[in-house]
Motif scaffolding. Structure first.
Motif, short mmCIF file in Angstrom:
data_model
loop_
_atom_site.label_atom_id
_atom_site.label_comp_id
_atom_site.label_asym_id
_atom_site.label_seq_id
_atom_site.Cartn_x
_atom_site.Cartn_y
_atom_site.Cartn_z
N ILE A 1 0.85 -1.19 0.00
CA ILE A 1 0.00 0.00 0.00
C ILE A 1 0.89 1.24 0.00
O ILE A 1 1.86 1.32 0.75
N ALA B 1 -3.51 10.16 4.99
CA ALA B 1 -3.66 8.71 5.03
C ALA B 1 -4.02 8.22 6.43
O ALA B 1 -4.85 7.31 6.58
N HIS C 1 -10.04 3.13 0.90
CA HIS C 1 -8.77 2.51 0.51
C HIS C 1 -8.28 1.53 1.56
O HIS C 1 -7.52 0.59 1.25
N TRP C 2 -8.67 1.75 2.81
CA TRP C 2 -8.16 0.93 3.92
C TRP C 2 -9.07 -0.23 4.28
O TRP C 2 -8.60 -1.25 4.81
N GLU D 1 -1.45 7.35 -1.84
CA GLU D 1 -2.70 7.07 -2.55
C GLU D 1 -3.79 6.51 -1.65
O GLU D 1 -4.89 6.22 -2.12
N ALA D 2 -3.51 6.33 -0.36
CA ALA D 2 -4.49 5.74 0.56
C ALA D 2 -5.08 6.82 1.45
O ALA D 2 -5.00 6.77 2.68
#
Length: 457
Positions: free
Chosen positions: A106, A149, A116-117, A110-111
């Motif tokens: 990851i 993030a 995304h998580w 970009e998270a």
């Protein structure tokens, strides 16, 4: 006290070994521990769920799991019997370094959304964030990595029912701090404090580790300067901490509900000057005593600017402008809250270095790192100059091989060779392309040797 380490230090001596016996128990239990630490502290207000009790099969997600601090945390969690999932940019690197952990890839740049998580949190009980970067540049955007993030991950943890979140921050990290590093770390800390999670924020001082990276790499490199010991900001106040102490503290925070919703500094009891720290490393490496030579701050700023430029090319030199600003402010904190909460006093620098063997490889690394930047730049300039001269003196260069190649192919081959030289030189300056450029330099040199032997014997 800081002389050469003893010939043999009891216990395993590698980067994954734990520190001294007096601090080896991360989870005190039984009557002896109770007598040593006194009655358990009062219950800390906050949500209590499945993570409220210590379990040998706790599933822990470690962000930055193969980094300087994250790797030590990952191995400590595995040694304690927990299941660990490590997260990093390269899961292949994680599998190679710590094969007993499960790895996911990851990129925190970009998270930045909770969505995304969510796929990565299934079955996770505890999150430990040991990720981060010194400053923006190359592939690193601190606002995304250290603030956005972690904000998204916090929301995702709340939605997934994960309560325990251990954040590795830094002394002086606040949302309004002067450096981007401290400001983004501080913003993430505030996000956690405002959440419903059972957060624990740990703020280690200057981390000393067997692995040469970041601050420990910088100290090794500076200590390798021969004859004298130049130093910028030599009177800056520093408190160190062993990376093994940080890992043990993170493991305890992840499994001890009494520590929930608190912030702890992780530093040795007493501060010392940066000059004293460097001299301690010099003695540890076996380079002997040397007089301290103070350098003006402008010299340090000039070096930091060059290091910042290297950072934009993907390199991660330890002495960048952020490092200089942090050192100028001092790396100091209060060890008492952690001592009162756990009964543990963290190791002073002398004990930390005594437990890390300073072998020939440490000395060779220190000397090599001192020369590497200059050698890399000179090597790159050599190849670029070779190509530029070939284009500048095209007719003269073509005349050398015109009899063998003819009037058309001769100048064409010179132009192509010159462009290849320039491309190799440019590649040597960019971290991502450094190794391929070195291989290309070897191959092209052999090709020049072979063609020169055949065409112009």
């Amino acid at each position: 006290a800081l002389g050469p380490p003893p010939a043999e230090v009891p216990g395993p001596q590698d980067r994954n070994s734990t520190v001294s016996e007096k601090n080896s128990t991360a989870q005190p239990s039984g009557s002896n521990a109770t007598r040593a630490l006194g009655p358990p502290p009062a219950k800390v207000p906050g949500p209590q769920d499945r993570n409220s009790t210590v379990s040998e099969n706790t599933h822990i997600l470690v962000l930055g799991g193969y980094g300087l601090i994250g790797r030590e945390i990952t191995t400590a969690c595995l040694a304690a019997g927990h299941k660990v999932t490590g997260a990093g940019r390269s899961p292949d690197t994680g599998r190679r370094l710590i094969p007993d952990a499960r790895w996911i890839g990851i990129d925190l740049n970009e998270a930045t959304l909770a969505a995304h998580w969510q796929p990565h949190l299934e079955g996770i009980d505890v999150v430990i964030n040991a990720s981060g970067a010194l400053q923006s540049g190359g592939r690193d955007n601190l606002a995304k990595i250290q603030r956005d993030a972690i904000r998204a991950l916090t929301i995702a943890c709340e939605k997934a029912g994960i309560k325990t979140f251990v954040q590795i921050s830094a002394p002086g990290a606040t949302p309004d701090a002067a450096t981007e590093f401290m400001a983004t770390k501080g913003a993430a800390d505030e996000t956690l404090r405002a959440s419903s999670l059972d957060w624990i924020i740990l703020k280690p001082g200057l981390v000393i580790a067997p692995t040469a990276y970041g601050g420990t790499s910088l100290l090794r490199t500076l200590a390798a300067i021969p004859w004298v010991q130049p130093v910028v900001l030599g009177n800056a106040q520093i408190q160190t901490v062993a990376v093994a102490d940080v890992a043990r503290a993170a493991l305890r925070a992840a499994t001890d509900p009494a520590l929930a919703r608190q912030t702890f500094d992780l530093v040795e009891p007493q501060a010392r000057t940066l000059g004293e720290v460097i001299l301690a490393f010099r003695r540890w490496l076996g380079f002997g005593e040397a007089p301290l030579v103070p350098l003006p701050a402008v010299f340090g700023k000039a070096v930091a600017r060059l290091a910042d430029l290297a950072g934009t090319l993907g390199w991660r030199p330890p002495l960048r402008s952020t490092s200089l600003a942090v050192l100028a402010a001092g790396v100091t904190a209060d060890p008492e809250p952690w001592r009162r909460a756990t009964g543990e006093t963290l190791s002073p620098l002398s004990e930390t270095l005594a437990r890390i063997p300073a072998t020939r490889q440490e000395r060779q690394y220190a000397r090599t790192q001192l020369l590497f930047p200059a050698l890399a730049v000179l090597f790159a300039l050599f190849w670029i100059a070779s190509g530029v001269i070939g284009l500048w003196r095209l007719d003269a260069a073509a005349a050398i091989v015109v009899d063998a190649l003819g009037p058309i192919l001769a100048p064409t081959s010179v132009v192509l060779g010159a462009l290849a030289d320039i491309a190799i030189g440019a590649g040597l300056l960019v971290r991502r392309f450094f190794q391929p450029a070195c291989l290309a330099a070897i191959i092209l040199s052999l090709a020049y040797l072979a063609l020169g032997t055949l065409l112009t014997p």
